[in-house]
Scaffold this motif. Structure first.
Motif, PDB file in Angstrom:
ATOM      1  N   PRO A 192      -5.074   5.582   8.300  1.00  0.00           N
ATOM      2  CA  PRO A 192      -5.768   4.285   8.257  1.00  0.00           C
ATOM      3  C   PRO A 192      -6.905   4.208   7.241  1.00  0.00           C
ATOM      4  O   PRO A 192      -7.247   3.118   6.789  1.00  0.00           O
ATOM      5  CB  PRO A 192      -6.298   4.125   9.680  1.00  0.00           C
ATOM      6  N   ALA A 228      -5.620   2.533   4.048  1.00  0.00           N
ATOM      7  CA  ALA A 228      -4.843   1.307   4.210  1.00  0.00           C
ATOM      8  C   ALA A 228      -5.546   0.058   3.697  1.00  0.00           C
ATOM      9  O   ALA A 228      -4.988  -1.027   3.785  1.00  0.00           O
ATOM     10  CB  ALA A 228      -4.462   1.125   5.675  1.00  0.00           C
ATOM     11  N   GLN A 251      -0.105  -2.307   2.878  1.00  0.00           N
ATOM     12  CA  GLN A 251      -1.079  -1.716   3.794  1.00  0.00           C
ATOM     13  C   GLN A 251      -0.386  -0.912   4.890  1.00  0.00           C
ATOM     14  O   GLN A 251      -0.839   0.186   5.235  1.00  0.00           O
ATOM     15  CB  GLN A 251      -1.953  -2.806   4.407  1.00  0.00           C
ATOM     16  N   PRO A 268      -3.571   3.912  -3.164  1.00  0.00           N
ATOM     17  CA  PRO A 268      -4.498   3.790  -2.040  1.00  0.00           C
ATOM     18  C   PRO A 268      -5.677   4.751  -2.207  1.00  0.00           C
ATOM     19  O   PRO A 268      -5.496   5.921  -2.538  1.00  0.00           O
ATOM     20  CB  PRO A 268      -3.652   4.131  -0.819  1.00  0.00           C
ATOM     21  N   ALA A 303       0.907   2.346   3.245  1.00  0.00           N
ATOM     22  CA  ALA A 303      -0.197   3.276   2.962  1.00  0.00           C
ATOM     23  C   ALA A 303      -0.718   3.905   4.256  1.00  0.00           C
ATOM     24  O   ALA A 303      -1.013   5.098   4.299  1.00  0.00           O
ATOM     25  CB  ALA A 303      -1.324   2.548   2.232  1.00  0.00           C
ATOM     26  N   ARG A 304      -0.818   3.106   5.317  1.00  0.00           N
ATOM     27  CA  ARG A 304      -1.286   3.620   6.616  1.00  0.00           C
ATOM     28  C   ARG A 304      -0.323   4.677   7.151  1.00  0.00           C
ATOM     29  O   ARG A 304      -0.746   5.727   7.630  1.00  0.00           O
ATOM     30  CB  ARG A 304      -1.435   2.481   7.616  1.00  0.00           C
ATOM     31  N   SER A 305       0.970   4.416   7.066  1.00  0.00           N
ATOM     32  CA  SER A 305       1.934   5.369   7.619  1.00  0.00           C
ATOM     33  C   SER A 305       2.009   6.653   6.786  1.00  0.00           C
ATOM     34  O   SER A 305       2.238   7.728   7.333  1.00  0.00           O
ATOM     35  CB  SER A 305       3.316   4.733   7.741  1.00  0.00           C
TER      36      SER A 305
END
Length: 105
Positions: free
Chosen positions: A71, A74, A62, A102, A65-67
């Motif tokens: 968001p 994520a 998560q 994702p 994926a967020r970075s």
């Protein structure tokens, strides 16, 4: 009475429009990105190390994926093509790797 009939017609039309838009959004295809990997190791006995490693690998996925994608991508629960590889290592060490695409809806 005419005013009441007109109000009822307006409310009914608004309800049909809202239902139509809601069903279109619910059936929308997800937007997915390239697969992301999350990995973690943990120690424990009687399978607790593997369980901890899975939780930490999911958290790592998560965060990655967020970075990479922001968001909205994520959520692990919205991801597709999830593939787990968990192995017990030496005496108490367990390692888990998860790869998934994702997606957002």
């Amino acid at each position: 009475m005419r005013t009441t009939t007109k109000m009822a017609a307006v409310v009914a039309a608004a309800a049909m429009i809202a239902v139509g838009f809601g069903s279109a959004d619910a059936n929308a295809a997800p937007r997915c990105r390239a697969a992301v990997e999350g990995a973690a190791t943990a120690t424990g006995i009687l399978g607790s190390g593997s369980a901890k490693a899975r939780v930490e690998a999911r958290a790592n996925w998560q965060a990655t994926a967020r970075s990479l994608y922001g968001p909205r991508y994520a959520s692990f629960w919205s991801a597709q093509n999830k593939q787990w590889d968990c192995k017990k290592g030496a005496i108490l060490l367990a390692k888990c790797v998860v790869v998934a695409k994702p997606c957002r809806y």
